[in-house]
Design an enzyme around this catalytic site. Structure first.
Site, PDB file in Angstrom:
ATOM      1  N   TYR A 246       0.665  -1.295  -0.014  1.00 22.74           N
ATOM      2  CA  TYR A 246      -0.085  -0.222   0.002  1.00 22.74           C
ATOM      3  C   TYR A 246       0.805   1.377   0.040  1.00 22.74           C
ATOM      4  CZ  TYR A 246       0.683  -0.806   5.206  1.00 22.74           C
ATOM      5  OH  TYR A 246       1.209  -0.776   6.298  1.00 22.74           O
TER       6      TYR A 246
ATOM      7  N   ASP B 274       1.620  -3.609  22.986  1.00 20.50           N
ATOM      8  CA  ASP B 274       2.221  -4.911  22.832  1.00 20.50           C
ATOM      9  C   ASP B 274       2.781  -5.710  24.266  1.00 20.50           C
ATOM     10  OD1 ASP B 274       1.913  -4.902  20.124  1.00 20.50           O
ATOM     11  OD2 ASP B 274       4.042  -5.106  19.646  1.00 20.50           O
TER      12      ASP B 274
HETATM   13  C1  LIG Z   1       5.112  -7.055  10.209  1.00 16.72           C
HETATM   14  C2  LIG Z   1       4.291  -6.204  10.987  1.00 16.72           C
HETATM   15  C3  LIG Z   1       3.144  -5.393  10.446  1.00 16.72           C
HETATM   16  C4  LIG Z   1       2.304  -4.607  11.423  1.00 16.72           C
HETATM   17  N1  LIG Z   1       1.357  -3.847  10.901  1.00 16.72           N
HETATM   18  C5  LIG Z   1       0.496  -3.353  11.653  1.00 16.72           C
HETATM   19  C6  LIG Z   1      -0.518  -2.550  11.075  1.00 16.72           C
HETATM   20  O1  LIG Z   1      -0.873  -2.592   9.854  1.00 16.72           O
HETATM   21  N2  LIG Z   1      -1.347  -1.881  12.014  1.00 16.72           N
HETATM   22  C7  LIG Z   1      -1.381  -2.299  13.290  1.00 16.72           C
HETATM   23  O2  LIG Z   1      -2.106  -1.766  14.135  1.00 16.72           O
HETATM   24  N3  LIG Z   1      -0.335  -2.911  13.855  1.00 16.72           N
HETATM   25  C8  LIG Z   1       0.391  -3.458  13.077  1.00 16.72           C
HETATM   26  N4  LIG Z   1       1.714  -4.227  13.625  1.00 16.72           N
HETATM   27  C9  LIG Z   1       1.659  -4.255  15.050  1.00 16.72           C
HETATM   28  C10 LIG Z   1       2.542  -3.047  15.640  1.00 16.72           C
HETATM   29  O3  LIG Z   1       3.549  -2.689  14.856  1.00 16.72           O
HETATM   30  C11 LIG Z   1       2.796  -3.087  17.213  1.00 16.72           C
HETATM   31  O4  LIG Z   1       1.313  -3.655  17.849  1.00 16.72           O
HETATM   32  C12 LIG Z   1       2.839  -1.765  17.829  1.00 16.72           C
HETATM   33  O5  LIG Z   1       3.762  -0.842  17.005  1.00 16.72           O
HETATM   34  C13 LIG Z   1       3.168  -1.876  19.136  1.00 16.72           C
HETATM   35  O6  LIG Z   1       3.583  -0.559  19.762  1.00 16.72           O
HETATM   36  P1  LIG Z   1       4.008  -0.607  21.188  1.00 16.72           P
HETATM   37  O7  LIG Z   1       4.025   1.194  21.479  1.00 16.72           O
HETATM   38  O8  LIG Z   1       3.144  -1.221  22.101  1.00 16.72           O
HETATM   39  O9  LIG Z   1       5.296  -1.455  21.598  1.00 16.72           O
HETATM   40  P2  LIG Z   1       6.781  -1.007  20.783  1.00 16.72           P
HETATM   41  O10 LIG Z   1       6.389  -0.258  19.309  1.00 16.72           O
HETATM   42  O11 LIG Z   1       7.343  -2.019  20.447  1.00 16.72           O
HETATM   43  O12 LIG Z   1       7.381   0.145  21.731  1.00 16.72           O
HETATM   44  C14 LIG Z   1       8.098  -0.088  22.689  1.00 16.72           C
HETATM   45  C15 LIG Z   1       8.944   0.847  23.109  1.00 16.72           C
HETATM   46  O13 LIG Z   1       9.599   0.651  24.569  1.00 16.72           O
HETATM   47  C16 LIG Z   1      10.673   0.707  24.641  1.00 16.72           C
HETATM   48  N5  LIG Z   1      11.567  -0.006  25.486  1.00 16.72           N
HETATM   49  C17 LIG Z   1      11.545  -1.190  25.657  1.00 16.72           C
HETATM   50  N6  LIG Z   1      12.163  -1.758  26.636  1.00 16.72           N
HETATM   51  C18 LIG Z   1      12.488  -0.855  27.490  1.00 16.72           C
HETATM   52  C19 LIG Z   1      12.832  -0.418  28.646  1.00 16.72           C
HETATM   53  N7  LIG Z   1      13.323  -1.507  29.508  1.00 16.72           N
HETATM   54  N8  LIG Z   1      12.983   0.607  29.247  1.00 16.72           N
HETATM   55  C20 LIG Z   1      12.548   1.922  28.387  1.00 16.72           C
HETATM   56  N9  LIG Z   1      12.033   1.770  27.192  1.00 16.72           N
HETATM   57  C21 LIG Z   1      11.998   0.570  26.824  1.00 16.72           C
HETATM   58  C22 LIG Z   1      11.432   0.511  22.940  1.00 16.72           C
HETATM   59  O14 LIG Z   1      12.544   1.122  22.834  1.00 16.72           O
HETATM   60  C23 LIG Z   1       9.940   1.046  22.385  1.00 16.72           C
HETATM   61  O15 LIG Z   1      10.244   2.505  21.920  1.00 16.72           O
HETATM   62  C24 LIG Z   1       2.537  -4.849  12.819  1.00 16.72           C
HETATM   63  C25 LIG Z   1       3.478  -5.502  13.228  1.00 16.72           C
HETATM   64  C26 LIG Z   1       4.279  -6.108  12.612  1.00 16.72           C
HETATM   65  C27 LIG Z   1       5.595  -6.787  13.077  1.00 16.72           C
END
Ligand SMILES: Cc1cc2nc3c(=O)[nH]c(=O)nc-3n(C[C@H](O)[C@H](O)[C@H](O)COP(=O)(O)OP(=O)(O)OC[C@H]3O[C@@H](n4cnc5c(N)ncnc54)[C@H](O)[C@@H]3O)c2cc1C
Length: 408
Positions: free
Chosen positions: A226, A303
């Site tokens: 896309y 996540d």
């Molecule tokens: C191939 C693929 C395609 C995807 N496509 C989609 C889509 O089209 N639509 C959708 O909704 N979702 C999609 N997802 C899922 C989506 O990417 C994730 O669910 C989302 O990015 C999760 O965000 P988050 O903030 O929970 O975690 P993360 O993005 O993992 O952020 C966690 C943060 O915490 C920080 N961190 C980790 N440990 C520590 C620590 N000990 N101390 C301080 N900081 C720390 C990390 O550096 C990071 O910045 C996809 C995933 C994949 C793998």
């Protein structure tokens, strides 16, 4: 957003999409927020993200939808194609009156860095949000009135009234609190990235050229395509199951296997494959749902709470829903522990259902032989304006408001 009566200092661990959205929602509910991120700089990876209408509703509630829309693309259709034959299996019309009446909010596709930048800018502008990079949390301790976060670098302690763990798939805080071991590897990997759209010239099917989201479903593999960033970039994600998976090795799901798995694909997929980014491979993980998102004054989000396979494109969408629900909860309850309990009660079941169904949809997408034939036959009969099978995914649970009524 509701206004809180007892302002607290709440720390958010993790500056991904979930953590930034949570920080913004909590600050907008009237609390002080310190967000700590381990990376030296805030950022996201160079790939695309689908945002279903439940996510655009959440972005509107967070006050950043217009900013996200200024760079995102609103695709006309989601189109599922057979990756072997090149035939269309089914489509969902995202611009029809039926879609608009049902969901009211747009389906968007965006570059991850654009969404992340919009959330980061809103956090930076909010006077109640303090952002700290280069802070890696090692563990947390809590008593009846506070939580202390400990860091590897720098060696210091941050004391907060409550903590939101948004530290992603490999969450340190979840590991300590939930104790359900390592994430589950699906044996699938993704190669993905966005490239200048003009490089796709001559390699796009008719649908793809219309800015549709394309899902080419094949045996134990698929390709998603896309446009993002006003159509200037084109995002491609090639996913396949590896036959060489070994639990303690990183030498599986290789580029050579990618070529081999897609070798039997139709011409349009084979034309696109050389332009799929090979910079990095992404093993794909999830976990089984758990009930215990809340541990006293610490809760999980994004996540860290509900890692899921990406087949319903909902991981980030669910993190945004989490953030909005959490913002409402910390605005309604003066005790953060009560707010976290209310937030988790609202979110847990829905996130778990999506986690579970993401695995199932992956299985359907990757069917082989007779299974694929039956899938194609069944899906051929659905109308592009029939949303009955996907509507529950794209419709968040109503969030309770202070007056006891519910917001849409
Ligand atoms: C191939 C693929 C395609 C995807 N496509 C989609 C889509 O089209 N639509 C959708 O909704 N979702 C999609 N997802 C899922 C989506 O990417 C994730 O669910 C989302 O990015 C999760 O965000 P988050 O903030 O929970 O975690 P993360 O993005 O993992 O952020 C966690 C943060 O915490 C920080 N961190 C980790 N440990 C520590 C620590 N000990 N101390 C301080 N900081 C720390 C990390 O550096 C990071 O910045 C996809 C995933 C994949 C793998």
């Amino acid at each position: 957003m509701p206004v809180t009566t007892t302002p607290h200092h709440i720390a958010v661990v993790g500056g991904g999409i979930g953590g930034l959205a949570a920080a913004l929602a909590i600050a907008r509910a009237g609390h002080e927020v310190t967000l700590v991120e381990r990376a030296a700089q805030f950022g996201e990876i160079g790939a695309g993200l689908q945002l279903a209408p439940n996510a655009s509703l959440a972005l509107e509630e967070l006050g950043v939808l217009a900013e996200v829309q200024s760079t995102a693309v609103a695709p006309p259709q989601l189109v599922m194609m057979d990756a072997l034959t090149g035939d269309q299996i089914t489509a969902i019309d995202l611009r029809s009156t039926a879609y608009k009446e049902r969901f009211k909010h747009p389906y968007l596709v965006t570059h991850r860095t654009d969404l992340h930048a919009a959330l980061l800018a809103a956090c930076r502008e909010h006077p109640a949000v303090t952002l700290r990079t280069g802070h890696t949390v090692t563990h947390a301790e809590q008593d009846a009135s506070a939580v202390r976060l400990h860091f590897a670098e720098p060696v210091e302690v941050l004391t907060a009234d409550a903590v939101v763990a948004a530290d992603g798939l490999h969450s340190k805080l979840r590991q300590a609190l939930v104790g359900d071991g390592d994430p589950v590897c699906s044996r699938y990997v993704a190669f993905r990235g966005a490239l200048p759209a003009e490089r796709m010239s001559g390699r796009m099917s008719q649908h793809a050229a219309s800015e549709a989201v394309m899902v080419w479903a094949g045996p134990r593999m698929h390709l998603v395509q896309y446009p993002v960033r006003r159509g200037e970039l084109y995002n491609q994600v090639a996913v396949f199951e590896s036959d060489s998976y070994a639990p303690d090795s990183d030498d599986w799901g290789t580029e050579a296997e990618l070529e081999e798995r897609f070798a039997g694909a139709c011409q349009a997929v084979r034309d696109a494959l050389p332009l799929v980014s090979r910079d990095r491979r992404w093993p794909l993980y999830d976990r089984l749902p758990v009930d215990n998102w809340v541990h006293g004054r610490i809760t999980l989000l994004g996540d860290a709470a509900h890692p899921m396979l990406q087949y319903l494109a909902q991981g980030a969408c669910q993190a945004l829903e989490d953030a909005v629900a959490l913002g409402h909860a910390v605005g309604r309850f003066s005790d953060p522990a009560d707010a976290f309990t209310a937030y988790a009660e609202l979110r847990r079941e829905r996130a778990a259902r999506i986690q579970t169904n993401a695995r199932r949809f992956g299985d359907i997408c990757h069917l082989e032989g007779m299974g694929a034939t039956l899938r194609n036959m069944l899906l051929a009969s659905r109308s592009p304006e029939d949303f009955d099978d996907i509507s529950w995914v794209w419709t968040p649970a109503p969030v309770p408001t202070p007056a006891g009524t519910t917001a849409p």
